[in-house]
Design a protein around this motif. Structure first.
Motif, PDB file in Angstrom:
ATOM      1  N   HIS A 305     -23.323 -30.810 -16.899  1.00  0.00           N
ATOM      2  CA  HIS A 305     -22.084 -30.062 -17.159  1.00  0.00           C
ATOM      3  C   HIS A 305     -21.728 -29.186 -15.956  1.00  0.00           C
ATOM      4  O   HIS A 305     -20.553 -29.102 -15.562  1.00  0.00           O
ATOM      5  CB  HIS A 305     -22.236 -29.213 -18.418  1.00  0.00           C
ATOM      6  N   LYS A 308     -20.432 -31.453 -13.197  1.00  0.00           N
ATOM      7  CA  LYS A 308     -19.063 -31.925 -13.436  1.00  0.00           C
ATOM      8  C   LYS A 308     -18.071 -30.802 -13.158  1.00  0.00           C
ATOM      9  O   LYS A 308     -17.008 -31.038 -12.553  1.00  0.00           O
ATOM     10  CB  LYS A 308     -18.910 -32.429 -14.862  1.00  0.00           C
ATOM     11  N   ARG A 311     -17.541 -30.637  -9.662  1.00  0.00           N
ATOM     12  CA  ARG A 311     -17.149 -31.948  -9.123  1.00  0.00           C
ATOM     13  C   ARG A 311     -18.176 -32.461  -8.116  1.00  0.00           C
ATOM     14  O   ARG A 311     -17.850 -32.885  -7.016  1.00  0.00           O
ATOM     15  CB  ARG A 311     -15.763 -31.873  -8.479  1.00  0.00           C
ATOM     16  N   LEU A 341     -19.867 -36.172 -21.327  1.00  0.00           N
ATOM     17  CA  LEU A 341     -19.007 -35.798 -20.202  1.00  0.00           C
ATOM     18  C   LEU A 341     -17.633 -36.454 -20.270  1.00  0.00           C
ATOM     19  O   LEU A 341     -16.785 -36.201 -19.413  1.00  0.00           O
ATOM     20  CB  LEU A 341     -19.684 -36.195 -18.880  1.00  0.00           C
ATOM     21  N   ILE A 343     -16.804 -39.482 -19.646  1.00  0.00           N
ATOM     22  CA  ILE A 343     -16.587 -40.330 -18.480  1.00  0.00           C
ATOM     23  C   ILE A 343     -17.051 -41.747 -18.804  1.00  0.00           C
ATOM     24  O   ILE A 343     -18.254 -41.964 -19.006  1.00  0.00           O
ATOM     25  CB  ILE A 343     -17.357 -39.814 -17.246  1.00  0.00           C
ATOM     26  N   HIS A 435     -11.572 -41.129 -12.773  1.00  0.00           N
ATOM     27  CA  HIS A 435     -12.744 -40.274 -13.028  1.00  0.00           C
ATOM     28  C   HIS A 435     -13.581 -40.047 -11.780  1.00  0.00           C
ATOM     29  O   HIS A 435     -14.596 -39.337 -11.835  1.00  0.00           O
ATOM     30  CB  HIS A 435     -13.612 -40.893 -14.121  1.00  0.00           C
ATOM     31  N   ARG A 437     -12.997 -38.216  -9.391  1.00  0.00           N
ATOM     32  CA  ARG A 437     -12.900 -36.829  -8.936  1.00  0.00           C
ATOM     33  C   ARG A 437     -14.077 -35.971  -9.360  1.00  0.00           C
ATOM     34  O   ARG A 437     -14.258 -34.859  -8.836  1.00  0.00           O
ATOM     35  CB  ARG A 437     -11.595 -36.197  -9.455  1.00  0.00           C
ATOM     36  N   TRP A 438     -14.887 -36.438 -10.303  1.00  0.00           N
ATOM     37  CA  TRP A 438     -16.023 -35.641 -10.770  1.00  0.00           C
ATOM     38  C   TRP A 438     -17.283 -35.871  -9.940  1.00  0.00           C
ATOM     39  O   TRP A 438     -18.278 -35.170 -10.121  1.00  0.00           O
ATOM     40  CB  TRP A 438     -16.340 -35.956 -12.230  1.00  0.00           C
ATOM     41  N   ARG A 442     -16.594 -38.930  -3.666  1.00  0.00           N
ATOM     42  CA  ARG A 442     -15.236 -39.337  -4.028  1.00  0.00           C
ATOM     43  C   ARG A 442     -14.309 -39.371  -2.812  1.00  0.00           C
ATOM     44  O   ARG A 442     -13.279 -40.023  -2.825  1.00  0.00           O
ATOM     45  CB  ARG A 442     -14.662 -38.390  -5.077  1.00  0.00           C
TER      46      ARG A 442
END
Length: 512
Positions: A305, A308, A311, A341, A343, A435, A437-438, A442
């Motif tokens: 958590h 996330k 990110r 999450l 995701i 997704h 971006r988490w 990325r």
């Protein structure tokens, strides 16, 4: 696998209830065909008739039917009405419930029923075997031999069905079940939490001492040996409360996993697998529970958590925080990513030869599939992250890439791990573009396009290359042995049971 067995008490019942009251108490005059075995009923009527010295004509006159109709009834060739059965019971001077019992009256009757079912079934038809008249003129020894032969042939056919094709079908069904649950099994998480609480686990990587404490809590002692059967990773002696493990195994990346998987099978009450699909299910459950012990939900979730929120989700970070192999961390991430999450994700394990070894998805990505819907053993597109990573100079650092596919754009991270016995594999975890971006990575600029399953993408060589070498190349293929061989048969596929029993005999404690 199961084979038909006939005992002295008769054949198995259908498992459904049959009427036990008089015919006039029924709401319909016709017996439910699914609730009554006409073969057993017929043998019971014949047994009771002959015991009373009655002929077919005698019984026919008493119930107002021709002898031929009584014969059809006794041979199981017609569905009787309750009113007729009531008349038969009255003529034979027995309660209706005596006719409707689900067990054949004698051993011979049970054998006759078993053979009659086989004669009418698909096995005899598919083998082109002439029909056998199942009657009193068939000698008892011939009847015994035919029933035994039919059961043996059925067993062989069941074993031969355990081919790579059957395994792929079972794997496909299991993967669909995992997708339906987002690869999250709450009951296994509960088991893991209870075991960890029982040994006072307070957080951090689960060490060897804690694994031994879990074994002790479950009543097992650990014994490390040099002569573990070659076809096993561990052997559990349920009689003496022992788990045998190898003193050293270069093919195991984490020595805790085999022990925890053995304990998981005990905790989950796994019995002898009924078939290959059951074997696969048990393996998935044992692997899941072992991973849930090494990466406990209640300690891992805060890390995920936080990552996330910042990110910076990363399989590498999860691996480092819990001291587990990369593949274990990747698998565990798929357990928790969707449930906790939000995701959707996919997972791939791909051999350096380009074939898909393991896969899971709930994010819509389309894995290569054969006509049966199985993806194991299928070639993965050369443009996918899982294949591109093998061509890098640095194959062991995480590689990130966006891939445009026919089902959308996906971000993926992949790294290579070496197996001393099977070569190199890439382990990949990915998610849809929205997704990405988490995750760490990325920002990568790596991007490729895949047109598979269009053969022009990577299944066919470029035209210029083909023009130079077409008709001049003749490679000698190196097929995997599993392509041609059936899966090992037995209670536990691939395990030499005799070798295991001899091993247990050698190591069992002396009886006092």
């Amino acid at each position: 696998m199961t084979t038909s067995r006939v005992g002295t008490s008769g054949t198995q019942s259908t498992g459904k209830k049959v009427p036990t009251g008089p015919a006039r108490a029924a709401t319909t005059d016709t017996v439910d065909p699914g609730a009554l075995d006409t073969l057993v009923l017929g043998r019971r009527i014949r047994h009771l008739r002959t015991a009373r010295g009655m002929t077919l004509d005698d019984l026919g006159r008493k119930i107002g039917r021709a002898a031929s109709q009584v014969s059809m009834l006794e041979n199981g060739h017609r569905e009787p009405k309750l009113s007729l059965l009531g008349s038969v019971a009255e003529a034979l001077e027995v309660p209706l419930t005596e006719l409707l019992r689900t067990d054949p009256p004698t051993r011979r009757a049970a054998l006759e029923v078993e053979l009659e079912r086989a004669v009418r079934g698909p096995l005899f038809a598919s083998l082109g075997i002439p029909l056998v008249k199942v009657g009193k003129s068939l000698p008892a020894d011939a009847l015994e031999a035919l029933v035994s032969l039919q059961a043996h042939v059925q067993r062989l056919l069941t074993e031969n069905a355990a081919t790579p094709e059957e395994a792929r079908r079972a794997n496909t069904e299991l993967r669909a079940q995992m997708r339906d649950r987002d690869n999250y099994f709450c009951e296994l998480e509960t088991h893991a939490r209870a075991l960890l609480d029982a040994v006072g686990y307070s957080g951090g990587p689960l060490g060897q001492r804690a694994c031994a404490d879990i074994a002790d809590h479950l009543g097992f002692r650990l014994h490390y040996v040099r002569d573990l059967p070659h076809s096993t990773r561990t052997v559990t002696d349920l009689k003496n409360g022992r788990i045998y493990l190898p003193q050293g195994n270069p093919n195991v990346t984490d020595s805790r996993s085999p022990l925890l998987q053995a304990l998981a099978s005990h905790v989950l009450g796994h019995g002898e697998p009924r078939n290959y699909a059951d074997f696969l299910r048990q393996r998935v459950e044992a692997n899941y529970l072992a991973a849930a012990l090494m990466l406990p939900e209640h300690t891992v979730l805060p890390l995920l958590h936080d990552a996330k929120a910042e990110r910076r989700l990363s399989v590498e970070d999860l691996r480092d925080a819990t001291a587990v192999p990369y593949e274990t961390a990747a698998h565990r991430f798929t357990n928790l990513a969707t449930k906790h999450l939000d995701i959707p994700v996919h997972f791939m394990k791909v051999h350096e030869g380009g074939t898909l070894h393991k896969a899971y998805e709930n994010d819509g990505i389309r894995f290569p599939q054969d006509p049966l819907g199985a993806c194991e053993g299928q070639p993965v597109c050369r443009q996918w992250t899982a294949r591109v990573v093998f061509g890098l100079d640095d194959r062991f650092s995480p590689y990130y890439q966006y891939t445009d596919t026919e089902s959308g754009t996906y971000w993926c991270t992949s790294r290579v791990q070496i197996s001393s016995s099977q070569g190199a594999f890439s382990i990949s975890v990915g998610a849809p573009f929205a997704h990405a971006r988490w995750f760490r990575g990325r920002e990568t600029k790596e991007r490729r396009a895949s047109r598979c399953p269009d053969a022009s993408c990577c299944r066919r060589p470029p035209a210029e290359l083909a023009a130079r070498w077409d008709s001049y190349a003749w490679p000698s293929a190196r097929p995997h042995s599993s392509l041609l061989a059936a899966l090992p048969v037995g209670v536990f596929p691939g395990v030499d049971t005799t070798e295991v029993y001899q091993f247990l005999d050698r190591h069992a404690p002396a009886e006092s």
